[in-house]
Motif scaffolding. Structure first.
Motif, PDB file in Angstrom:
ATOM      1  N   TRP A 506       0.848  -1.206   0.000  1.00  0.00           N
ATOM      2  CA  TRP A 506       0.000   0.000   0.000  1.00  0.00           C
ATOM      3  C   TRP A 506       0.879   1.250   0.000  1.00  0.00           C
ATOM      4  O   TRP A 506       0.670   2.164  -0.813  1.00  0.00           O
ATOM      5  N   LEU A 507       1.852   1.323   0.907  1.00  0.00           N
ATOM      6  CA  LEU A 507       2.714   2.498   0.981  1.00  0.00           C
ATOM      7  C   LEU A 507       3.499   2.699  -0.308  1.00  0.00           C
ATOM      8  O   LEU A 507       3.666   3.835  -0.774  1.00  0.00           O
ATOM      9  N   GLU A 508       3.986   1.605  -0.859  1.00  0.00           N
ATOM     10  CA  GLU A 508       4.737   1.713  -2.107  1.00  0.00           C
ATOM     11  C   GLU A 508       3.869   2.284  -3.220  1.00  0.00           C
ATOM     12  O   GLU A 508       4.292   3.164  -3.982  1.00  0.00           O
ATOM     13  N   THR A 509       2.638   1.802  -3.298  1.00  0.00           N
ATOM     14  CA  THR A 509       1.739   2.269  -4.352  1.00  0.00           C
ATOM     15  C   THR A 509       1.358   3.725  -4.147  1.00  0.00           C
ATOM     16  O   THR A 509       1.327   4.518  -5.098  1.00  0.00           O
ATOM     17  N   THR A 510       1.074   4.117  -2.910  1.00  0.00           N
ATOM     18  CA  THR A 510       0.620   5.491  -2.671  1.00  0.00           C
ATOM     19  C   THR A 510       1.698   6.513  -2.985  1.00  0.00           C
ATOM     20  O   THR A 510       1.384   7.671  -3.299  1.00  0.00           O
ATOM     21  N   PRO A 514      -0.192  11.024  -6.729  1.00  0.00           N
ATOM     22  CA  PRO A 514       0.029  12.390  -6.211  1.00  0.00           C
ATOM     23  C   PRO A 514      -0.990  12.860  -5.202  1.00  0.00           C
ATOM     24  O   PRO A 514      -0.658  13.616  -4.277  1.00  0.00           O
ATOM     25  N   TRP A 515      -2.257  12.439  -5.350  1.00  0.00           N
ATOM     26  CA  TRP A 515      -3.280  12.954  -4.445  1.00  0.00           C
ATOM     27  C   TRP A 515      -3.294  12.242  -3.098  1.00  0.00           C
ATOM     28  O   TRP A 515      -3.946  12.708  -2.155  1.00  0.00           O
ATOM     29  N   ARG A 516      -2.589  11.125  -2.980  1.00  0.00           N
ATOM     30  CA  ARG A 516      -2.455  10.446  -1.684  1.00  0.00           C
ATOM     31  C   ARG A 516      -1.360  11.141  -0.884  1.00  0.00           C
ATOM     32  O   ARG A 516      -0.219  11.223  -1.306  1.00  0.00           O
ATOM     33  N   ARG A 517      -1.698  11.635   0.294  1.00  0.00           N
ATOM     34  CA  ARG A 517      -0.737  12.343   1.109  1.00  0.00           C
ATOM     35  C   ARG A 517      -0.026  11.377   2.050  1.00  0.00           C
ATOM     36  O   ARG A 517      -0.607  10.375   2.492  1.00  0.00           O
ATOM     37  N   PRO A 518       1.237  11.642   2.386  1.00  0.00           N
ATOM     38  CA  PRO A 518       1.990  10.729   3.269  1.00  0.00           C
ATOM     39  C   PRO A 518       1.317  10.562   4.625  1.00  0.00           C
ATOM     40  O   PRO A 518       0.742  11.503   5.182  1.00  0.00           O
TER      41      PRO A 518
END
Length: 795
Positions: A506-510, A514-518
């Protein structure tokens, strides 16, 4: 309260309202089926032909109509009651439904403008699904509104509760598939009702969707008598509301009534707890929705029943490109949704379809909680240096590292009462983090007794003897914008290997969206580790989680092995400040020698690797041998070996290197923390023997260093699957990782040392025999070994 059959009489919806709900449902079903089958002709403006169909039909239809049904009705109650709600879709491959609803709400086109809300965008929407260069078939990070990767079953309810903790206004609607309900993690997750606080937390509304089948077999919960199912769910702490049928006209009324009833109950529970002073554990409502699998799809294909059977699970019409009859049946199926009533001539959803859903951030696909980085705030962290252990001389005093860390975490909790939680399987005190209970209790809503310790409804330590549930809670908490730490015995963190894998993916994909914030990093603290299982034995001795972690993309994972209390504080502070990583910290809880002052620990941890000059005898020249170590016990044994070498071979030039950040061993081309070859060569040399004492399985060090110039000189000692209930020193001897064996390794590998050091080598072998005999006779290690300290004074 008693379980209830939903009644249409409980809600009075107008014909227009019911028509709008049905229109949304039909539109979502049409879009779901279209994604599975079509790559062109999205609105059936001409008869379907072979070239309109994807060459590879991938995806899952069976669960989609039920998910769309739930979404349509959840939209209505959100708008009617102005609810703050997100959804978690548990059925593994409900991707077509999630994408369809996000597109209808307009969110999908907002974050992906090329997938516009018109005919051209619909064609792109269809073509991209399960298509090369497109999107996955499950509810993935690419799907707006999702916090739950649908590719692996069992975690939906845990994620939902994690999202609800410390979110008092949020409701998480969680659809649990009947196949998913058979998994161990999901079965345990029902117990979350004993941990959710109606005052300070949000609410979870489970919707158990019984469509009868998995891939090929009946679903257990769909086949047991209804009274048995109700008893089971009531035993978990819910009041089930039953909705069952296959007639859409009737089912819309039943579902609307059920949702209104559930929302009213949640509101009343909150009112009683927050304003009327009610205490105790409420019985939360849930919905049991029973519909046919593949509802509204083909009822029969090639003379065999499909709707309501396992044949509807994936692609009910599999031969569409080759079989004209199947193609005609697909066209009739899609036309049954009457797309001309749902979409205008430009392919945009008609006003009637969009009459009931909420707007703006109230849309489930646009709710900020489902993109938790938007809500993430930095932790208020105390200065970790103030918790430092005084170290006047290396290796002369002892501290329990995790006990020191516990004081730091206590104050982290106190400073962040609504955004930081610790999870763990009943091991927070065992792992010496007891100081946290000075700031918080363990979360608990069930019965309490006078003998209980630190249990309370508002606690921020979450303990339950299920690693799956601890992990799922924390993942849901992090993905909705908060922070936390998972502490566990090292050997049993393996239980969540698959969950770690999914979160890392999931983290790798996000990172590519661009619209997924850390979001805040997932932090593991692994203690009670392989080398100090004083109360346990072989079953509790496994450092292999590090190997699992190291398989993931280097942008995501970090592994730290701080050798003492001060380095642990420095590493922990760094990890709690980080974003979008999985951080694994391995640290002992037993008394251990203090090696570095805080002024030394901080730069050492910042470097991640370094020469300990005070322990070395190479005096800045080329060493004869390098002693490297990573891990607390391995550091102890390495330094004890260095001490023996000083005494027996005063002219031998020994360099001692300690590794805190395991990723530093990789080349900088392989990992962001990796050392350039020139720096690695300067530290380890390219032609001198390296005796590496490692906390885990030896081959991991070889994996990390196999491209290095001097790799053929690196000899690694580590855990080799030898263990039992025994003393600490006997444990390292079982694995040939003790100080005496390390000295023997030096003698065997330093050129020219072997023959003239034969006597010393024999004394080392004899010392091992004496140490072993002492443990067998006295049941403890020789005090000269257990009480060893660094004898060489100040640095």
């Amino acid at each position: 309260m008693q379980p209830a059959e939903a009644s249409e009489g409980r809600v009075m919806l107008t014909d227009d309202e019911l028509g709008a709900i049905d229109a949304w449902w039909r539109a979502a079903n049409y879009l779901s089926a279209g994604q599975i089958y079509l790559r062109a002709n999205p609105l059936l403006r001409r008869p379907l032909d072979r070239e309109d169909i994807k060459p590879r039909l991938l995806g899952h239809w069976g669960t989609s109509p039920g998910l769309n049904f739930c979404y349509a009705h959840l939209n209505r109650v959100i708008a009617a009651h102005d609810l703050d709600m997100i959804y978690v879709l548990g059925p593994g491959h409900g991707g077509p439904a999630a994408v369809a609803n996000a597109w209808l709400e307009g969110t999908y086109s907002e974050v992906y403008p090329h997938v516009s809300q018109d005919a051209a965008g619909m064609e792109r929407l269809f073509r991209q699904f399960s298509y090369p260069g497109g999107i996955p078939s499950h509810v993935a990070p690419e799907t707006p509104g999702s916090i739950h990767e649908g590719g692996e079953l069992g975690y939906s309810l845990a994620h939902a509760y994690g999202a609800a903790f410390d979110n008092p206004d949020l409701i998480v609607a969680c659809v649990v598939g009947d196949g998913e309900a058979e998994t161990g993690p999901l079965a345990t997750s029902w117990h979350s009702t004993k941990f959710i606080d109606p005052v300070g937390d949000g609410a979870v509304l489970p919707i158990l969707h019984l469509n009868g089948y998995k891939i090929a077999n009946p679903a257990v919960l769909a086949r047991i008598p209804e009274e048995e199912l109700v008893a089971l769910l009531e035993g978990y702490g819910h009041r089930p509301i039953l909705v069952s049928g296959d007639d859409p006209a009737k089912m819309h009324g039943l579902m609307a009534a059920a949702l209104d009833e559930a929302i009213e109950e949640i509101s009343e529970i909150r009112r009683q707890a927050r304003h009327a002073g009610a205490t105790g554990r409420p019985r939360w409502p849930m919905i049991v929705l029973r519909t046919p699998k593949g509802w509204t799809g083909p009822k029969e294909v090639d003379g065999l029943p499909v709707e309501g059977t396992w044949r509807a699970h994936q692609v009910p019409l599999a031969g569409v490109r080759e079989n004209p009859a199947h193609l005609a049946q697909l066209e009739a199926w899609l036309a049954s949704y009457r797309p001309e009533e749902l979409f205008d001539t430009d392919g945009r959803p008609r006003t009637g379809v969009l009459a009931t859903p909420p707007a703006g951030d109230r849309r489930m696909s646009a709710n900020p909680h489902a993109n938790g980085g938007l809500l993430l705030r930095d932790l208020e962290l105390p200065g970790f240096r103030t918790y430092a252990v005084e170290v006047d001389a290396p290796g002369t005093t002892s501290t329990e590292p995790t006990r020191v860390l516990g004081a730091y975490l206590r104050d982290v909790i106190a400073a962040n009462p609504d955004s930081f939680r610790i999870t763990g399987p009943d091991e927070t005190a065992s792992n010496r983090l007891s100081a946290v209970f000075e700031a918080t209790d363990r979360a608990w809503q069930a019965e309490t007794l006078a003998t209980d310790d630190h249990l309370g409804p508002h606690g921020h330590v979450m303990e339950v003897l299920s690693e799956h549930l601890c992990q799922g809670w924390l993942e849901g908490y992090l993905l909705t914008g908060r922070h936390g730490l998972f502490n566990s015995y090292e050997a049993f963190i393996h239980i969540v290997d698959a969950m770690f894998n999914q979160h890392a993916k999931w983290l790798e994909t996000t990172r590519k969206i661009p619209w997924r914030r850390p979001v805040a990093s997932l932090n593991y603290l692994l203690s009670s580790h392989v080398w100090r299982q004083d109360h346990n034995g072989f079953t509790h001795q496994d450092p292999g989680f590090l190997d699992v972690v190291m398989n993931k993309k280097p942008e995501i994972v970090r592994v730290y092995l701080p050798p003492d209390a001060n380095t642990l504080l420095s590493v922990a502070d760094h990890c709690l400040r980080s974003r979008d990583y999985v951080n694994v910290i391995v640290a002992g809880k037993q008394p251990a020698l203090d090696w570095l002052s805080m002024d030394e620990a901080v730069p050492h941890c910042t470097r991640g690797i370094g020469i300990w000059d005070w322990a070395s005898t190479d005096d800045g020249t080329e060493p004869d041998v390098v002693l490297a170590c990573a891990g607390d016990i391995t550091t102890l044994e390495t330094l004890a070996a260095a001490d023996l070498l000083r005494r027996h071979f005063p002219d031998l030039r020994v360099r001692v290197i300690n590794v805190v950040d395991l990723m530093r061993l990789q080349p900088d081309t392989e990992h962001p923390h990796g050392l350039p070859d020139a720096e690695f060569d300067a530290l380890f040399t390219t032609d001198r023997p390296v005796i590496f004492a490692f906390h885990g399985y030896p081959y991991l060090i070889h994996r990390l260093t196999y491209r290095r110039n001097g790799h053929h000189n690196i000899h690694v000692r580590g855990y080799k699957e030898e263990g039992t209930t025994t003393t600490p020193f006997d444990m390292v001897m079982l694995n040939d990782l003790d100080r005496f064996h390390l000295v023997m390794d030096v003698i065997d590998r330093v050129p020219g040392l072997g023959s003239r050091a034969a006597g010393v080598r024999q004394r080392m072998a004899d010392a091992r025999l004496r140490a072993r005999a002492h443990t067998r006779e006295h049941g403890e290690d020789d005090p000269e070994i257990s009480g060893w300290t660094w004898p060489h004074g100040e640095r």
